[in-house]
Scaffold this active site. Structure first.
Site, short mmCIF file in Angstrom:
data_model
loop_
_atom_site.label_atom_id
_atom_site.label_comp_id
_atom_site.label_asym_id
_atom_site.label_seq_id
_atom_site.Cartn_x
_atom_site.Cartn_y
_atom_site.Cartn_z
N CYS A 44 0.82 -1.21 0.00
CA CYS A 44 0.00 0.00 0.00
C CYS A 44 0.85 1.26 0.00
O CYS A 44 0.66 2.15 -0.82
CB CYS A 44 -0.93 0.00 1.21
SG CYS A 44 -1.95 1.49 1.30
N LYS A 52 0.06 5.32 -6.07
CA LYS A 52 -0.95 5.32 -7.13
C LYS A 52 -1.87 6.53 -7.00
O LYS A 52 -2.17 7.21 -7.98
CB LYS A 52 -1.77 4.03 -7.07
CG LYS A 52 -2.93 3.99 -8.05
CD LYS A 52 -3.86 2.85 -7.72
CE LYS A 52 -4.70 3.14 -6.48
NZ LYS A 52 -5.61 2.04 -6.14
N ALA A 116 12.14 -13.60 6.83
CA ALA A 116 11.85 -14.57 7.88
C ALA A 116 11.11 -15.76 7.31
O ALA A 116 10.28 -15.62 6.41
CB ALA A 116 11.02 -13.92 8.99
N TYR A 179 -9.22 -3.56 -11.54
CA TYR A 179 -9.11 -2.16 -11.11
C TYR A 179 -7.70 -1.62 -11.29
O TYR A 179 -7.52 -0.44 -11.63
CB TYR A 179 -9.61 -1.99 -9.67
CG TYR A 179 -8.71 -2.54 -8.59
CD1 TYR A 179 -7.75 -1.74 -7.99
CD2 TYR A 179 -8.84 -3.86 -8.16
CE1 TYR A 179 -6.92 -2.23 -6.99
CE2 TYR A 179 -8.02 -4.36 -7.17
CZ TYR A 179 -7.07 -3.55 -6.58
OH TYR A 179 -6.25 -4.05 -5.60
N GLU A 183 -7.27 1.57 -13.60
CA GLU A 183 -6.78 2.78 -12.95
C GLU A 183 -5.53 3.31 -13.65
O GLU A 183 -5.44 4.51 -13.95
CB GLU A 183 -6.45 2.49 -11.48
CG GLU A 183 -7.67 2.33 -10.59
CD GLU A 183 -7.32 1.92 -9.18
OE1 GLU A 183 -8.15 2.13 -8.28
OE2 GLU A 183 -6.22 1.36 -8.95
#
Length: 483
Positions: A44, A52, A116, A179, A183
């Site tokens: 994100c 974005k 990890a 999307y 977009e």
């Protein structure tokens, strides 16, 4: 005293993992560690929503200038400077990553900049060679974009690469109809790139309301995006001199002729790319961008060896409390492939802390989640589409489409959509769909009412805010159709 090195070890430093780690540490006093092999903030913050959305903002200013002319303002011709934007974007992402690191540090979480792996039900091994034990292990490794099974697919880029391009291409082929594809088709077109989009389906934005996605598709094409539905790539390779000569002579009909270009793809294409479509047409593009799906980031971290069950796509199988088949191992976010949205991952992380550390078993609520698609026009949605609602019982559909005052006055043909899906029997609003500038902002507020169980009559009793686009949501009195 605990028999473990940590009460909680989180694998993954995205939004969900960071929230779970810091809340567990700060609110329950748990001893918490977190390992992240890449940048803190996850998809994100670093490779998704945040950069974005900033690109969305940048891409809309071209229309703002032309709209201003319709209102009597006079400006000189403007150009977009990708390198200037990219520099500011990088600085902003660095700032946000620093905030994430600071949040963990202030909460007392121990951070490891390492990959990890799960080495047992209660043990984790780092790429540094260190090993630790933990009472609980939380998998929050997110997802990653995948390329289709097309020969030479490595010549194309994916969404992770788009923010690091050395320069914007003059022409691009975007493959996909979800999307992300839609977009970025709008974003890049708004920044001056000649955009062609292939989608193998009958309409973009599959799974969303049919009327809404049809309006968005029409609007994208009206703006100049060359959208080819029912179309996919069958071949691609580095373009030859003969391919370029054929383009310059207008030998192929798909799209507009390519400009001189030598954009170097992060994936290794050192020049233009020749593409053949399923309809037999060929074309050369500066860049090919695959937005053909994502998969959970769970490969090679020891989950199955530890007894964790994975699904067909590699998703971690969890119960309603985000617990895996191994009681000490949990998973949240895109790694579980439930609802792949950042706010959902954060909610799942909070519910996990309630369940594992506060003796308050809290199932995750995935019902009536508002979301937005940042196409142009923007799309906000919550609840059932008209198509899904029809299958559940009798409904009424209230829908209106019109040219909004702001852009209509400026001479643009843009249309917006306001739509409510209502249960005939209970009168409850089952879904709300908005296609309009600022739809994401509007749907957040509509989502509150719908989550609370508002009826159509509750909407009707609400006084309209005039003059606004959103007033139509509370002024539609008669159904457009019933089913």
């Amino acid at each position: 005293m605990t028999d473990f090195d940590y009460d909680l070890f989180v694998i993954g430093g995205g939004s969900g993992g960071v929230r779970a780690a810091r809340v567990a540490a700060s609110e329950t006093g748990a001893k918490v560690a977190l390992a992240e092999a890449d940048r803190y903030g996850g998809t994100c913050v670093i490779r998704g929503c945040v950069p974005k959305k900033l690109m969305v903002f940048a891409s809309e200013y071209g229309n703002t200038v032309s709209d201003a002319a319709g209102y009597g303002w006079t400006y000189g011709e403007g150009t977009f400077d990708w390198s200037a934007f990219q520099g500011k974007l990088g600085a902003e992402l660095d700032r946000l990553e620093g905030i994430y690191r600071k949040l963990l540090s202030n909460a007392g979480v121990t951070s490891f900049d390492a990959r990890a792996s799960v080495s047992g039900p209660n043990s984790v091994t780092l790429s540094t060679g260190e090993s630790f034990t933990a009472k609980h292990i939380l998998i929050a490794t997110g997802g990653r974009p995948v390329r289709p099974e097309v020969q030479n697919a490595h010549l194309g880029i994916v969404s992770d690469d788009i923010f690091n391009l050395p320069e914007l291409p003059k022409s691009i082929l975007i493959v996909g109809g979800g999307y992300i594809a839609s977009e970025f088709a709008c974003i890049l077109h708004g920044l001056g790139v000649e955009v062609t989009q292939f989608y193998r389906g009958a309409q973009i934005l599959r799974g969303f309301d049919e009327e809404a996605r049809g309006l968005i598709s029409d609007a994208m094409q009206e703006r100049g995006i060359k959208l080819h539905l029912g179309t996919d790539i069958v071949e691609m390779r580095c373009a030859t001199a003969e391919d370029l000569a054929g383009e310059s002579q207008g030998a192929v009909p798909m799209g507009t002729p390519m400009h001189e270009a030598s954009v170097e793809s992060p994936q290794g294409a050192d020049g233009p790319i020749w593409v053949k479509a399923t309809n037999g047409e060929t074309r050369v593009f500066d860049l090919v961008f695959f937005a053909t799906g994502r998969k959970p980031n769970t490969d090679g971290i020891g989950l199955q060896e530890a007894g964790v069950e994975l699904g067909r796509k590699g998703e971690v199988i969890v119960d309603e409390y985000s617990r895996t088949a191994v009681p000490s191992i949990w998973a949240i976010g895109d790694a579980t492939d439930r609802v792949n949205l950042t706010p959902v991952a954060i909610r799942e992380g909070m519910a996990f802390v309630e369940t594992a550390f506060k003796d308050n078993p809290t199932p995750v609520d995935h019902d009536l989640i508002p979301s937005a698609v940042f196409t142009q026009p923007e799309f906000g949605t919550v609840g059932l589409s008209e198509e899904d609602a029809r299958e559940k019982g009798p409904i009424e559909v209230y829908s209106t489409s019109f040219r909004p005052m702001m852009t209509s006055f400026a001479g643009r043909p843009d249309r917006v959509l306001m739509k409510l899906i209502v249960c005939k029997d209970t009168r409850r609003v089952l879904g709300c769909h908005i296609v309009a500038p600022g739809a994401g902002e509007m749907i957040q507020l509509a989502g509150i009412a719908i989550k609370m169980g508002a009826t159509k009559e509750d909407f009707d009793r609400t006084v309209a805010v005039h003059p606004t686009m959103s007033e139509e949501i509370v002024t539609m009195r008669n159904p457009t159709r019933t089913a």
